[in-house]
Design an enzyme around this catalytic site. Sequence first.
Site, short mmCIF file in Angstrom:
data_model
loop_
_atom_site.label_atom_id
_atom_site.label_comp_id
_atom_site.label_asym_id
_atom_site.label_seq_id
_atom_site.Cartn_x
_atom_site.Cartn_y
_atom_site.Cartn_z
N ASN A 176 -3.08 -6.83 9.50
CA ASN A 176 -1.71 -7.10 8.41
C ASN A 176 -0.68 -6.62 8.47
O ASN A 176 0.15 -6.70 7.80
CB ASN A 176 -2.26 -6.45 6.74
CG ASN A 176 -3.07 -5.16 6.54
OD1 ASN A 176 -3.14 -4.71 8.10
ND2 ASN A 176 -2.39 -4.12 5.71
N GLU A 177 0.04 -6.68 9.77
CA GLU A 177 1.27 -5.97 10.06
C GLU A 177 2.33 -6.42 9.54
O GLU A 177 3.12 -5.34 8.43
CB GLU A 177 1.36 -5.69 11.55
CG GLU A 177 0.66 -4.92 12.40
CD GLU A 177 -0.82 -5.14 12.56
OE1 GLU A 177 -1.26 -4.61 13.05
OE2 GLU A 177 -1.36 -6.14 12.22
#
Length: 301
Positions: A176-177
């Site tokens: 989920n960067e």
Amino acid sequence: MALRAALRNKCGLSGLLSLRSSCSSHGRVCASPIAQQRNNSTSPKIKVDFDQSTGVAVMQMQSPPVNSLSLDFLTEFSIATEKLEMDKSCRGLIITSTQPKVFSAGLDIMEMYRKSPEHCGEFWKAVQEMWLKLYGSNMVTIAAINGSSPAGGCLMSIACDYRIMADNPRYSIGLNETQLGIVAPFWFKDTMINTVGHRTTEMALELGMLYNPSDALKIGLVDQLVPEDQVLTTATQTMTKWLAIPDHARQITKSMMRKPTIDKLTSNRETDIQYFVNFITKDSIQKSLGMYLAMLKKRKG
């Protein structure tokens, strides 16, 4: 040993990302970077139980509260994995967590906040080393995912040969960067492509998606869902099937499939480290990290 010496030098990107929704998918934010919640540096963060009769080791991550991947943690992990790799009687490795509701929340943000470029560089080298040790292991590796596994936890999971996850809709897994304004490095991206395919990876990384177990199974991010109290038992049973295959044939096949991805990082390690250091030490990024930590502290209070 060179690895040990390099890793012990105190001084990255998966972890940043993990902090947003590490422990659960309730929308609650985990306070994994809070310094006072860390283990004492002398407390083992990794526990390994090796059964010589089966040739299988169970590695339990035990770094409260959420198995954040600190430099110390990564060092212990790589050394423990290397020791097992060197023991030819060890054929399989199961990785799981002792922490409730979380497999690993990802990298420890405190390793990247207000740290010197040298420290950040050594930290990122340790992240690389963890992935190289796991993704290129000759052992059969099974992730027994008994909780949420965002960002760095997801990377660790998809570096294994097989993933079994607790069937609890409150748990989540994914890279989920981008939700935190960060970009997953190329080897994160390549590992996910090798797991779920190009188009699914493109959507997942651009949107910073976290999947519940059911959706993770649908896209192939995990291979099997079982009740929470059966994760480790199922991993042990599954390991037996994998170990029924002659080691040399399985190892050569695994190397054939993964070597191009591994070679891509090993030939670009220094460039990757420098890119990360340049990015993470930017004033704008440090400011964002500081604001995030302040938000965590406020929520905790």
